[in-house]
Every structure is written in C-alpha cells, then in structure tokens.
Design a protein around this motif. Structure first.
Motif, PDB file in Angstrom:
ATOM      1  N   LEU A  96       0.854  -0.974   0.173  1.00  0.00           N
ATOM      2  CA  LEU A  96      -0.093   0.167   0.114  1.00  0.00           C
ATOM      3  C   LEU A  96       0.752   0.950   0.025  1.00  0.00           C
ATOM      4  O   LEU A  96       0.629   2.301  -0.523  1.00  0.00           O
ATOM      5  CB  LEU A  96      -1.166  -0.004   1.187  1.00  0.00           C
ATOM      6  N   LEU A  97       1.649   1.731   0.715  1.00  0.00           N
ATOM      7  CA  LEU A  97       2.949   2.944   1.013  1.00  0.00           C
ATOM      8  C   LEU A  97       3.529   2.610  -0.496  1.00  0.00           C
ATOM      9  O   LEU A  97       4.113   3.755  -0.972  1.00  0.00           O
ATOM     10  CB  LEU A  97       3.778   2.199   2.240  1.00  0.00           C
ATOM     11  N   ARG A  98       3.822   1.142  -1.009  1.00  0.00           N
ATOM     12  CA  ARG A  98       4.924   1.854  -2.110  1.00  0.00           C
ATOM     13  C   ARG A  98       3.643   2.198  -3.554  1.00  0.00           C
ATOM     14  O   ARG A  98       3.910   2.869  -3.974  1.00  0.00           O
ATOM     15  CB  ARG A  98       5.456   0.544  -2.953  1.00  0.00           C
ATOM     16  N   ARG A  99       2.629   1.640  -3.683  1.00  0.00           N
ATOM     17  CA  ARG A  99       1.301   2.461  -4.898  1.00  0.00           C
ATOM     18  C   ARG A  99       1.204   3.637  -4.560  1.00  0.00           C
ATOM     19  O   ARG A  99       1.582   4.376  -4.986  1.00  0.00           O
ATOM     20  CB  ARG A  99       0.329   2.061  -4.408  1.00  0.00           C
ATOM     21  N   VAL A 100       1.065   4.328  -2.955  1.00  0.00           N
ATOM     22  CA  VAL A 100       0.668   5.559  -2.219  1.00  0.00           C
ATOM     23  C   VAL A 100       1.995   6.393  -3.196  1.00  0.00           C
ATOM     24  O   VAL A 100       1.979   7.818  -3.821  1.00  0.00           O
ATOM     25  CB  VAL A 100       0.743   5.957  -1.215  1.00  0.00           C
ATOM     26  N   THR A 101       3.688   5.659  -2.732  1.00  0.00           N
ATOM     27  CA  THR A 101       4.585   6.736  -2.861  1.00  0.00           C
ATOM     28  C   THR A 101       4.719   6.755  -4.823  1.00  0.00           C
ATOM     29  O   THR A 101       4.820   8.103  -4.828  1.00  0.00           O
ATOM     30  CB  THR A 101       6.011   5.587  -2.601  1.00  0.00           C
ATOM     31  N   GLU A 102       4.026   5.600  -5.526  1.00  0.00           N
ATOM     32  CA  GLU A 102       3.849   5.742  -7.237  1.00  0.00           C
ATOM     33  C   GLU A 102       3.077   6.443  -7.337  1.00  0.00           C
ATOM     34  O   GLU A 102       3.086   7.337  -8.153  1.00  0.00           O
ATOM     35  CB  GLU A 102       3.676   4.838  -7.675  1.00  0.00           C
ATOM     36  N   ASP A 146      -5.745   8.418  -5.789  1.00  0.00           N
ATOM     37  CA  ASP A 146      -4.632   8.593  -4.950  1.00  0.00           C
ATOM     38  C   ASP A 146      -5.675   8.711  -3.517  1.00  0.00           C
ATOM     39  O   ASP A 146      -5.637   7.879  -2.580  1.00  0.00           O
ATOM     40  CB  ASP A 146      -3.689   9.874  -5.447  1.00  0.00           C
ATOM     41  N   MET A 147      -6.748   9.459  -3.748  1.00  0.00           N
ATOM     42  CA  MET A 147      -7.662   9.621  -2.864  1.00  0.00           C
ATOM     43  C   MET A 147      -8.264   8.722  -2.666  1.00  0.00           C
ATOM     44  O   MET A 147      -8.499   7.951  -1.141  1.00  0.00           O
ATOM     45  CB  MET A 147      -8.701  10.910  -3.770  1.00  0.00           C
TER      46      MET A 147
END
Length: 190
Positions: A96-102, A146-147
């Motif tokens: 999840l954190l990787r995807r948010v960063t992307e 993103d939201m």
C-alpha cells in the motif's frame, strides 16, 4: 454530509483546509481530500468548457501552486514514514505504501504541465485543445485514484495503528510546514 470548510476562497498565502482541523491530523488529511475533489471537478469543467471560467482557472492554479505540494509532503515525509514503523502489524501495508508513493510521483509528473497550462489560461482564457483536455483529465484521474486508495485503505489503517505520540508528531510536522510556508509567502509579498 461533511462541511466543506476547505472549499472557501482565500488568498494564496492561506490554506484551504482550516488549520483548526490539525488537532486531528488524519481528519485534516481527509478534509484535504475533499478539497482535492472540488479541484478535480474544476479540472473537469475547464477541460469540458468552450471557454473556462476565470474562477475555475484560479482555483485550480492556486491549489496546484500552494496546496498540493504541502499535502503530498504531509503524506510522504510524515504519514508514510510513521506508517512504515507498523509494517509488522499489517502485512499489506508495504504494498500500500509503495503504491501511494508511486501515485504521488505520477501526480508530481502530471502537475507541471497543468500548472503551465493554467498560467497560460490565467493570462488569456480560451478553449482547450484535445491534448490540453487530456492533460487536465489525466491529472484529475490520478488525484482521484490517490484519494480513493488513501481514504479507503491508508487513513483507516493509520487511525487503527498510529499511537497518540505518532499523531502528535504528525500534527506538529504538518503545523510547522504550514507555518514555514505562510512565513515564506509573507516574506515574498504574496
């Protein structure tokens, strides 16, 4: 329905989301998402209009130049960092954190051409070309993705996992960032 206190029109050195919401930094981020939703609607209107409204152009430009970068840094520098301390408590958190960063990298990439376009429209309102419409729509799409991910997954996990001390650290960092940004705008005469 939530009060859209963050959608009020203010000067560029003010932030659309009320600073009083920083008492709960996660609620502040949720409110920022509501603000982002209103700006995405402005992107849609600008893209779909024969001649966009000056108000929509100014709203979108102010958001991109003054609010979005703070919102992204809040999440990347502070929220994501604090959430990494809880990777062992939530197995899906790493992905999840990787995807948010992307998504944040894609937002940064897509924002610059939109800012350039809005600055042109600020000087002379006109209809948009197909590629300009696509540019606006693509940014709105990634912001909405993103939201959705953050509202649906990241913020609920943050509410569950972050300690009171971590929330205080998040609140302090977000407040200091906005105080510094406000001082920078005051010093530049904005």
């Amino acid at each position: 329905m939530k009060n859209l206190s963050n959608a009020r029109s203010r000067g560029t050195h003010h932030h659309a989301t009320g600073m009083d919401l920083l008492a709960n930094p996660l609620e502040f981020l949720e409110e920022d998402h509501l603000r982002t939703r209103t700006v995405c609607s402005a992107f849609d209107r600008i893209a779909d209009s024969e001649t966009p409204s000056r108000e929509d152009v100014f709203k979108a430009l102010t958001y991109l130049e003054n609010e979005l970068s703070l919102f992204i840094v809040d999440e990347d520098a502070d929220l994501v960092r604090l959430m990494r301390g809880h990777l062992d408590e939530a197995p899906a958190l790493f992905e999840l954190l990787r995807r948010v960063t992307e998504l944040h990298q894609e937002i940064a990439f897509r924002s610059r051409p939109v800012i350039d376009l809005l600055q042109i429209l600020k000087k002379q309102l006109r209809g948009l070309t197909y590629s300009e419409q696509t540019c606006l729509r693509d940014l709105a799409t990634v912001l909405r993705s993103d939201m959705a991910m953050e509202n649906g997954k990241l913020l609920p996990l943050a509410k569950q996992l972050l300690t009171e001390e971590e929330l205080a650290e998040l609140r302090s960092a977000m407040f200091q960032r906005r105080l510094s940004d406000f001082r920078d705008h005051r010093a530049s005469g904005a």
